[in-house]
Scaffold this active site. Structure first.
Site: not given
Ligand code: FAD
Length: 456
Positions: A46, A289, A448
């Site tokens: 984010c 996600d 309101r």
């Molecule tokens: C530019 C930007 C701005 C954002 N702003 C906001 C905000 O203001 N507010 C908000 O609520 N959300 C925001 N988000 C969304 C938020 O960042 C994501 O919802 C959050 O990071 C999701 O977390 P996660 O752990 O599910 O996935 P991710 O953060 O995507 O982490 C998944 C990880 O898994 C790793 N991975 C994937 N496949 C494999 C594999 N096969 N083997 C090993 N590792 C793997 C990836 O490298 C990654 O590091 C934003 C996202 C972006 C890109």
């Protein structure tokens, strides 16, 4: 022998789950190994737009916990640059590619935490090997973009393709770095997370900062010079671009799970129950996600990829893996963002979503100010409420304004979460003092006016 937990994905959801599980079970009881294909753990995606713009100075400020902290303080074996390439549910093993050493391993698990996030949608034309085209999802993606922008000679023109909130935040970041920025959006307005009337206010504010917005235009290709992007191609002609950023939304990373036979839901993301177990797959959990959630207003299964959900869901999974009991109650679609000076917020359903969910409703737009009208710094604020007809139950809210606008959505989110009617809301005891609000807060005025509309 200790049970073995493998985590795939070392960011918000995966590491929240790993740390929560560790808080409840020590190493002798639960061994935890986390595979992350990138170079960072627990980073704030984010915050990437603010690091790109220069507002946040150092990349490492976006990293909440280094792998060493997980190893030393949590006894979690984090392996960076390790990509899981397959899941074998029968043998309870994952296949892992060590990207540094270039070798393949098989690692056994008793419990699997699937937390691989989402990936930016890639149009056909972006799959070619042209340099200078970036999706922004992980800190590695952000670092690649930042290196391109910092190169000498520095890029001067940027095209952002797609006007979702990430595209819009990136357009702001790039204009703040001094690039000439064009945002190309196929729909009638950028910022499709709010209704068109509210999005029009956002587009006006963006144009006022110098961002050129082309709506109703589709990018169909790229032109290149020496392997580097030179322009995007549209039906309206080419638009010069030394760098292209994709803001076309994201897709849940379900490939590995699907290949292993795990179920996807109607939203296209992984199906989990309220304790974050993958439905029908014993010992496998998922969060963030890559999963879908229950929308508490529409009742639909939705894919709303936000950090706020990823952290909460990862925590729930980790508590359960640790032997505790926790559930994730669903989402209501609350989101806030900042576009240049403008703050944009939403919760619940937009008009189209309310219609699709089969609700009868009224929707009312109200103009007011952030502070008492006479108080220095009072700024205009537009609040839109959507309420069910005839019950008056709040179904959705949107706010666009300048300072002090966005976080007002939290009061509306709490009202909506608790099923309040707009009538109930008119007498909410919200704080008032001239520096903070008019005597009738914009939220109360909106309630309101919506009651009036329901009576008409
Ligand atoms: C530019 C930007 C701005 C954002 N702003 C906001 C905000 O203001 N507010 C908000 O609520 N959300 C925001 N988000 C969304 C938020 O960042 C994501 O919802 C959050 O990071 C999701 O977390 P996660 O752990 O599910 O996935 P991710 O953060 O995507 O982490 C998944 C990880 O898994 C790793 N991975 C994937 N496949 C494999 C594999 N096969 N083997 C090993 N590792 C793997 C990836 O490298 C990654 O590091 C934003 C996202 C972006 C890109």
């Amino acid at each position: 022998m200790a049970e073995r937990m493998i985590v795939i994905g070392g960011d918000a959801a995966g590491m929240a789950a790993a740390s929560q599980a560790r808080r409840r079970r020590d190493r002798d009881d639960l061994e935890i190994v986390a595979f992350e294909r990138g170079r960072f753990t627990s980073y704030s995606a984010c915050g990437i737009p603010y690091w790109i713009s220069g507002l946040v100075e150092e990349r490492d400020q976006l990293v909440a916990r280094e792998p060493e902290v997980f190893r030393d303080e949590f006894d979690i074996d984090v392996r960076l640059r390790h990509e899981v390439t397959a899941i074998d549910l029968d043998r309870r093993e994952v296949v892992v590619r060590d990207l540094t050493a270039g070798r393949e391993l098989r690692e056994g698990f008793d419990t699997l935490m699937y937390a691989v996030g989402a990936s930016p949608r890639l149009p056909e034309w972006a799959r070619d090997e042209v340099q200078g085209v970036f999706g922004v999802q992980t800190l590695d993606d952000g670092a690649a973009l930042r290196a391109w922008l910092d190169a000498d000679p520095a890029p001067r023109s940027a095209v952002v393709v797609g006007g979702g909130y990430i595209g819009v935040e990136m357009a702001e970041a790039l204009i703040q770095r001094g690039l000439a920025v064009t945002l190309v959006e196929q729909a009638a307005q950028p910022m499709s997370t709010v209704d068109e009337d509210m999005a029009a206010l956002v587009a006006d504010a963006m144009r006022a900062t110098g961002i050129e917005i082309r709506t109703g235009v589709e990018v169909t290709g790229l032109t290149e010079r020496d392997g580097r992007v030179a322009a995007v191609v549209t039906a309206d002609g080419p638009i010069p671009a030394d760098v292209v950023v994709l803001g076309l939304g994201v897709r849940p990373n379900t490939g590995l799970a699907e290949a292993a036979g795990m179920p996807l839901g109607p939203s296209g993301a992984l199906r989990v129950d309220r304790r974050m177990r993958v439905v029908g797959v014993p010992g496998v959990w998922a969060a963030g996600d890559c999963v879908e959630s229950l929308h508490r207003v529409s009742g639909a299964a939705v894919h709303i990829p936000l950090g706020t959900h990823a952290n909460k869901q990862g925590r729930v999974a980790g508590i359960n893996i640790g032997g505790g009991y926790a559930t994730f109650p669903g989402v209501i679609g609350t989101a806030v963002t900042k576009v240049c000076e403008l703050e944009v917020a939403r919760t619940g359903l937009r008009e189209r979503e309310a219609r699709e969910a089969g609700f009868e409703f009224v929707s009312v737009l109200t103009e007011s100010t952030s502070r008492a009208g006479y108080f220095p710094g009072a700024r205009p604020m537009t609040v839109k409420l959507i309420a069910e007809r005839p019950t008056g139950r709040l179904l959705g809210a949107q706010i666009v304004g300048r300072s002090e606008a966005a976080k007002r959505i939290d009061a509306l989110a709490v009202a909506l979460w608790n099923g309040m009617t707009v009538e109930d809301m008119t007498s909410l005891d919200l704080g008032y003092a001239p520096p903070y609000a008019p005597v009738w807060d914009p939220v109360l005025i909106a309630a309101r006016k919506t009651v009036d509309a329901l009576l008409r």
